[in-house]
Scaffold this active site. Structure first.
Site, PDB file in Angstrom:
ATOM      1  N   THR A 237     -61.755  33.513 -28.606  1.00 23.75           N
ATOM      2  CA  THR A 237     -62.044  34.946 -28.648  1.00 23.75           C
ATOM      3  C   THR A 237     -61.011  35.658 -29.517  1.00 23.75           C
ATOM      4  O   THR A 237     -60.003  35.081 -29.908  1.00 23.75           O
ATOM      5  CB  THR A 237     -62.008  35.595 -27.243  1.00 23.75           C
ATOM      6  OG1 THR A 237     -60.645  35.779 -26.845  1.00 23.75           O
ATOM      7  CG2 THR A 237     -62.749  34.757 -26.229  1.00 23.75           C
ATOM      8  N   CYS A 238     -61.283  36.924 -29.802  1.00 21.40           N
ATOM      9  CA  CYS A 238     -60.324  37.795 -30.504  1.00 21.40           C
ATOM     10  C   CYS A 238     -59.865  38.898 -29.564  1.00 21.40           C
ATOM     11  O   CYS A 238     -59.615  40.022 -29.981  1.00 21.40           O
ATOM     12  CB  CYS A 238     -60.976  38.392 -31.750  1.00 21.40           C
ATOM     13  SG  CYS A 238     -61.470  37.173 -32.966  1.00 21.40           S
ATOM     14  N   SER A 239     -59.770  38.567 -28.301  1.00 20.75           N
ATOM     15  CA  SER A 239     -59.399  39.534 -27.281  1.00 20.75           C
ATOM     16  C   SER A 239     -58.089  39.132 -26.627  1.00 20.75           C
ATOM     17  O   SER A 239     -57.772  37.944 -26.523  1.00 20.75           O
ATOM     18  CB  SER A 239     -60.492  39.628 -26.217  1.00 20.75           C
ATOM     19  OG  SER A 239     -60.076  40.418 -25.125  1.00 20.75           O
TER      20      SER A 239
ATOM     21  N   GLY B 129     -62.628  42.276 -28.869  1.00 16.87           N
ATOM     22  CA  GLY B 129     -61.832  42.283 -30.089  1.00 16.87           C
ATOM     23  C   GLY B 129     -60.540  43.077 -29.959  1.00 16.87           C
ATOM     24  O   GLY B 129     -59.985  43.518 -30.961  1.00 16.87           O
TER      25      GLY B 129
ATOM     26  N   GLY C  34     -57.688  42.147 -29.515  1.00 18.23           N
ATOM     27  CA  GLY C  34     -56.557  41.510 -30.167  1.00 18.23           C
ATOM     28  C   GLY C  34     -56.568  41.744 -31.660  1.00 18.23           C
ATOM     29  O   GLY C  34     -55.667  41.313 -32.373  1.00 18.23           O
TER      30      GLY C  34
END
Length: 475
Positions: free
Chosen positions: A438-440, A378, A380
């Site tokens: 993803t949230c990366s 996470g 990002g």
């Protein structure tokens, strides 16, 4: 009971004039407070919930570096409020205290609060979160409402901090001088400060529940409330909104309007749903790959709003949306109630975890697209509190973000889990696409995982080629 031995003479290292100036300045950020509403403090129950959250995520230190001892038992909560605004305040306060934990502990020691008082260990977390708020209010007294429920532990800690106000201000001044910082905000790691800056400038995203209302009806409703439709909301302070250029059912609002928006019927009636754009991009990417009767398999959904959005986008099809990994039947009534309120009719919940579902499962033979939303670092995410509340993420998520990153070992563990899920998705021979989101911002969780999974396919997995869609969005 907290027993103060009285005020001690503060150090001559800090001029009294500096202390006086300090108490009139905004101390916890580096931005001007001109025009900002004066902070008045929180209800007692918010402090207690924030203290319990902080207790579970605080940074553990080695025995040689321990300055303050923390108890093992949480404080007794007098309110189990499910109200999201209450939870948001508590999580935000706990997260702020976590970011400044080292500084706050140093201030408590340097002001002689701990050497000069008898403080039960189980109240240490409450003292930390209340001290953060106290300095954020410029060491001014809290404003209490007449009908507010009082909690004895909060009152005791508040009285203690008030009695040490001058020495706390002096300790904070010495801390700033030591670090040559305009405020304690500038002592934070640069990655954390950049994260906070992004969070303060990003707009709000909300998608329209077209099962309950049309986009035109939403526009008209907002216009009647004084909102104007514009092409872009960047750097606009007025009541405006815009339609997202990538997702036709997503609206964009300036971030300062959230408190106004959450109280209007469009949001209360599930006609507009706040959610980050990355999730809307994911479900729209799936929709673009579907035929009328194709089914979808969703993995690691996080927020149930993502499932609902997928369902609503396929409402006019004969598609089914399968959701795996919901192992607790206790959640069924709540989920069914939510989906009914939102008008979702084509959702089927599978109890098994994704890895335990066989690719030839008879229920999934019409699945043509798999939406994989794996657990990730996470990194990002700019607003981790909103992410936790919306995506049901573990509170440990806050600990990583308070430090501006995660350990290499944890990153490798996450990447391995992502790889295993992605390669398992590629075993579903009748599926034609996998959407991976993803949230990366870490390549190890994005490009590297997809590349490694495609190499796995080339090494002998005899299936049709996949169109692997990689979505990366800074939240």
């Amino acid at each position: 009971m907290l027993n103060s031995t009285g005020e001690l003479e503060f150090s001559n290292e800090v001029d009294p004039e500096i202390i006086s100036q300090l108490t009139s300045l905004a101390l916890s950020d580096g931005k001007s407070s001109a025009g900002a509403p004066e902070k008045t403090g929180y209800p007692d129950s918010v402090y207690v919930m924030a203290a319990n959250i902080f207790q579970g995520i605080r940074i553990e230190k080695s025995a040689q570096k321990v300055l303050i001892k923390y108890g093992n038992e949480p404080l007794r909560s007098f309110s189990e409020s499910e109200d999201q605004s209450f939870q948001r305040l508590s999580y935000e306060l706990a997260f702020s205290a976590l970011k400044y934990q080292d500084i706050l502990e140093t201030i408590l020691i340097d002001s002689y609060i701990f050497p000069s008082t008898t403080i039960p260990d189980h109240l240490s977390s409450l003292i930390i979160v209340m001290l953060y708020d106290f300095q954020d209010r410029k060491f001014q007294s809290r404003v209490l409402s007449d009908n507010e429920e009082s909690i004895s532990e909060v009152q005791e800690v508040e009285n203690l901090l008030n009695s040490f106000k001058i020495k706390l201000a002096a300790a904070l001044a010495r801390c700033r001088i030591k670090h040559d910082a305009l405020s304690i905000y500038h002592i934070l790691p640069e990655t954390v400060r950049k994260q906070e800056l992004r969070a303060s400038t990003l707009p709000l995203y909300a998608w329209i529940n077209t099962c309950k209302i049309s986009p035109e009806e939403v526009y008209n409703n907002l216009k009647r409330r004084g909102y104007n439709k514009v092409k872009s909301v960047l750097h606009i302070d007025d009541k405006v909104f815009a339609v997202d250029q990538h997702c036709y059912d997503v609206l964009i609002f300036p971030s300062h309007l959230k408190n106004d928006l959450i109280n209007i019927d469009l949001f209360k009636d599930y006609k507009l749903i706040f959610q980050d754009k990355s999730r809307s991009l994911a479900v729209h990417s799936v929709k673009a790959l579907l035929n009328m009767d194709d089914d979808i398999l969703m993995v690691n959904t996080g927020s149930w709003y993502t499932v609902a959005h997928m369902s609503i986008l396929t409402n006019n099809n004969t598609s089914k949306v399968f959701v795996c990994g919901v192992q607790s039947q206790a959640k069924d009534p709540d989920l069914k109630t939510l989906f009914t309120k939102m008008g979702c009719k084509n959702i089927e919940i599978l109890r098994e975890t994704f890895i335990n579902i066989e690719s030839k499962d008879h229920r999934l033979q019409k699945v043509k697209v798999i939406l994989l939303l794996p657990r990730c670092s996470g990194l990002g995410v700019s607003n981790p509190v909103e992410f936790i509340l919306n995506e049901h993420e573990d509170t440990e998520f806050l600990k990583d973000h308070s430090q501006g990153g995660i350990s290499v070992d944890k990153l490798h563990i996450l990447a391995q889990q992502q790889y295993e899920q992605l390669t398992h998705a590629m075993k579903f021979t009748k599926a034609q696409a996998v959407v991976y989101c993803t949230c990366s911002v870490c390549p190890e969780e994005n490009e590297a995982v997809v590349k490694k999974a495609l190499e796995f396919q080339d090494l002998g997995n005899k299936v049709q080629p996949y169109s692997g869609t990689l979505l990366r969005q800074c939240l």
